[in-house]
Scaffold this active site. Structure first.
Site, short mmCIF file in Angstrom:
data_model
loop_
_atom_site.label_atom_id
_atom_site.label_comp_id
_atom_site.label_asym_id
_atom_site.label_seq_id
_atom_site.Cartn_x
_atom_site.Cartn_y
_atom_site.Cartn_z
N GLU A 139 0.85 -1.18 0.00
CA GLU A 139 0.00 0.00 0.00
C GLU A 139 0.88 1.23 0.00
O GLU A 139 2.11 1.14 0.07
CB GLU A 139 -0.96 0.00 1.20
CG GLU A 139 -2.01 -1.10 1.13
CD GLU A 139 -3.01 -1.03 2.27
OE1 GLU A 139 -2.86 -0.17 3.15
OE2 GLU A 139 -3.94 -1.85 2.30
N HIS A 298 -8.55 10.24 2.99
CA HIS A 298 -8.18 9.12 2.13
C HIS A 298 -8.29 9.58 0.68
O HIS A 298 -9.30 10.16 0.28
CB HIS A 298 -9.08 7.91 2.37
CG HIS A 298 -8.50 6.64 1.85
ND1 HIS A 298 -8.45 6.35 0.51
CD2 HIS A 298 -7.93 5.58 2.48
CE1 HIS A 298 -7.89 5.18 0.33
NE2 HIS A 298 -7.55 4.69 1.51
N ARG A 347 -0.31 8.78 1.78
CA ARG A 347 -1.67 9.25 1.49
C ARG A 347 -1.78 10.77 1.36
O ARG A 347 -2.54 11.27 0.53
CB ARG A 347 -2.62 8.75 2.57
CG ARG A 347 -2.89 7.27 2.48
CD ARG A 347 -3.80 6.79 3.60
NE ARG A 347 -4.08 5.37 3.44
CZ ARG A 347 -4.76 4.64 4.32
NH1 ARG A 347 -5.23 5.22 5.41
NH2 ARG A 347 -4.98 3.36 4.10
N HIS A 408 -10.97 10.54 6.67
CA HIS A 408 -10.79 9.11 6.88
C HIS A 408 -10.28 8.75 8.27
O HIS A 408 -10.80 7.84 8.90
CB HIS A 408 -9.83 8.58 5.82
CG HIS A 408 -9.55 7.11 5.91
ND1 HIS A 408 -10.56 6.15 5.83
CD2 HIS A 408 -8.39 6.41 6.06
CE1 HIS A 408 -10.02 4.94 5.93
NE2 HIS A 408 -8.72 5.07 6.08
N ARG A 443 -0.69 9.19 8.99
CA ARG A 443 -0.61 7.75 9.27
C ARG A 443 -0.18 6.97 8.03
O ARG A 443 -0.71 7.18 6.94
CB ARG A 443 -1.95 7.23 9.76
CG ARG A 443 -1.99 5.72 9.95
CD ARG A 443 -3.27 5.26 10.58
NE ARG A 443 -4.42 5.40 9.73
CZ ARG A 443 -4.80 4.51 8.81
NH1 ARG A 443 -4.07 3.42 8.59
NH2 ARG A 443 -5.90 4.71 8.10
#
Length: 637
Positions: A139, A298, A347, A408, A443
């Site tokens: 990811e 997100h 992100r 998110h 994060r």
């Protein structure tokens, strides 16, 4: 507000502010009360019960209605060949943009692999190959495949299922339901080996713990004793049953595991229950919160239209990890050249890339193109996302998916140390509601479930260490003198926050948001001062009031942070400023209802408790050295 350095709070620093509510009409007693039933809350409950504690879990809806079940991508840990905790640490620090607590990250990545193995021993089933090896994907922000997943794209649902089953199958009871099985869960210290099971059978009865649930219950405020120590919580149970209305759970340790606050924005991936209740409770109790300005948006949330509100379907980062491309309406892969990892950048970088391209082209959304996956891969690897897209008239097998960023995850929260302890004695926080220092300004993908596991075990170890003084009787709180916001204020808060404190922020937008929030707050205060009336106490007004408080804190911190860092993007301050702003903002609520915002001296957060803190904490009793989960056995009187 002040610019002096932040320090830790001490006992007796409670604000005296609480929610308007009827006096408790019933009470329960326990050793530990856990507020929340996601990965963090249930792990704490299981580990404490395994060590002999009587635990009560309070959850806002049903056991599986929190944020954990919505986690699609997976759980990150250095489980693969060639991967190491050091590499996981490096990726996490880079994503955190200079504000991670390196000690906290080191705890996460070194204790994480064994915590995942204990989760598997508890009953979680991850996707494996024919040989039984866990399948790992990639990811954003990860340089290696280290994301374990379940059900293709239903990891959170499987983790939730396994943890709930570990409790319910062992005989957990639901005290508000008189028809429920009231046999307690008795947890014996040991492993899942035959020898340990035999030893558990011989264990002293005093070492047995129990877990009970109170479902459909909104936590209201912290109860404290005369010394300012935690003594339990007040709560409201929704619906008829053996216990309903406002009550109290008395306990010497309270663990907040309430999840996030995504409902502070109009569009979010968070469920409807994510209204910031834990952060708001902690603020009223005098605890410190930190990094609340760092809300992760997100990058790839299914775009349902400009007026879409509420919980929006997430398109997992794992889709990009398996090779999907971000494109604009002309088919251009606009992330190529913006970062070495292109679509797999952290992100915050991908969200900013999407927003910039939307601004450049005047578009309302971008596209995620995974047509090259084919029908079989979509059906087997991403069945949940496939179904969600098709339910909204989009077939990702044959067409690109329209996506845009949406709120998110809260990277900040209630400030804790490496044991999960807040600045209020006896109050702990874990999971998204907490700020452990792991996430910094942004994060890293799939670190959230891991953080919940690792720090839940550390909290259980600290709670069961036996060094805490027993709390006294809860002191009856003074009459509430802070008004509730009307239920319709929830939507006004969401509108204000989306317009002024969303992905794109500026001094002007934040000032407008702060002014609008202050007018909401002031109008309620003036009406209360004038005629002594406030909005009717109920779930809707309590939630609106909690959202109003956390919104004020978020905006206050975002105004103070005059730079762009991680998922905090200031259009008027587009550069990262390590000289002046490589530091945290710590916020406390004062007894007058104002906010005290202070900057730390540097990137390290102050201690929440006096005295040394060891680098490692032994897992709670009931967790074997070989990584096995505790053995739970069912007993009846």
């Amino acid at each position: 507000m002040t610019t002096s350095s932040a320090g830790s709070a001490g006992p007796g620093d409670a604000t005296g502010i609480r929610l308007h509510a009827p006096a408790p009409g019933w009470s329960l007693d326990s050793d530990v009360v856990v507020v929340g039933s996601g990965v963090a809350g249930l792990t704490v409950a299981l580990r404490c019960a395994a060590a002999g504690a009587k635990v009560i879990v309070v959850t806002k809806a049903h056991l599986d209605d929190g944020s954990t079940r919505w986690a699609q991508g997976g759980i990150a840990a250095a489980l693969g060949d060639g991967d190491t905790p050091a590499q996981h640490l490096d990726d996490t620090l880079v994503a955190g943009a200079g504000l991670c607590d390196e000690d906290a990250v080191r705890v996460l990545v070194t204790e994480g692999p064994d915590a995942v193995r204990r989760l598997i021993a508890t009953g979680a089933h991850f996707d494996t190959d024919a040989a039984g090896t866990i399948l790992l994907t990639r990811e954003g922000g990860h340089h290696r495949r280290r994301i374990a997943h379940a059900g293709g794209d239903a990891t959170g649902a499987e983790v939730s299922r396994a943890l709930i089953a570990a409790v319910v199958d062992a005989g957990a009871s639901h005290p508000q339901d008189p028809a429920a099985d009231t046999a307690p869960v008795a947890a014996a210290a040991g492993t899942d080996t035959a020898a340990a099971a035999a030893a558990a059978d011989d264990a002293d009865a005093s070492a047995e713990g129990s877990i009970e649930f109170v479902e459909n219950a909104l936590v209201l405020d912290l109860l404290t004793d005369a010394q300012g120590r935690t003594a339990g919580v007040s709560l409201h149970v929704m619906g008829a049953g053996a216990r309903d209305g406002v009550g109290a759970v008395r306990a010497g340790a309270v663990v907040l595991a309430t999840g996030g606050m995504g409902q502070v924005f109009s569009a979010t991936t968070n469920p409807a229950v994510s209204t910031g209740d834990g952060v708001a409770l902690a603020l009223r109790a005098g605890a410190e919160v930190s990094d609340l300005e760092f809300v992760q948006f997100h990058p790839t949330v299914l775009w349902l239209g400009a007026d879409a509100e509420g919980q929006q379907p997430l398109v997992s980062e794992a889709v990009r990890g398996e090779g999907a491309h971000l494109i604009d309406a002309e088919g251009v892969r606009f992330m190529v050249g913006q970062h070495e990892l292109a679509e797999l950048a952290p992100r915050d970088i991908v969200a900013k890339g999407i927003m910039r391209r939307m601004q450049e082209t005047g578009a309302e959304h971008m596209y995620l193109d995974a047509r090259h996956f084919g029908a079989r891969m979509w059906a087997e690897r991403f069945p949940t996302i496939l179904a969600a897209c098709r339910a909204h008239g989009i077939d990702p097998v044959t067409e690109p998916i329209p996506v845009a960023p949406a709120a998110h995850y809260a990277s900040g929260g209630v400030r804790t140390d490496l044991r999960g302890r807040t600045t209020v004695p006896g109050l702990y926080a874990c999971g998204e509601v907490a700020c452990t220092g792991v996430h910094g300004a942004n994060r890293l993908a799939s670190n959230s479930l891991l953080e919940g596991l690792v720090f839940a075990e550390r909290i259980a170890a600290d709670v069961m260490a036996g060094t805490r003084p027993a709390p006294g009787e809860p002191v009856p709180p003074a009459p509430a003198d802070a008004p509730l916001l009307a239920s319709e204020a929830r939507y006004e808060v969401q509108r204000i926050m989306t317009a002024g404190a969303g992905v794109l922020r500026s001094a002007d937008s934040l000032a407008t948001a702060a002014g609008a929030l202050e007018r909401l707050h002031t109008a309620a205060v003036e009406a209360y001062d004038r005629d002594g009336k406030t909005a009717e106490p109920c779930v809707e007004t309590w939630e609106a009031t909690n959202l109003g408080l956390v919104a004020r804190v978020l905006v206050a911190a975002a105004r103070r942070r005059e730079e762009t860092r991680g998922c905090h993007w200031r259009e008027d301050r587009p550069d990262r400023d390590d000289r002046d702003w490589r530091r945290h903002l710590v916020v406390r609520l004062t007894p007058h209802g104002t906010l005290d915002v202070r900057a730390t001296d540097g990137p390290a957060l102050p201690a929440t408790r006096p005295g040394p803190l060891p680098a490692a904490v032994t897992p709670a009793a009931g967790i074997g050295d070989d990584g096995a989960a505790p053995t739970l056995r069912r007993t009846r009187p």
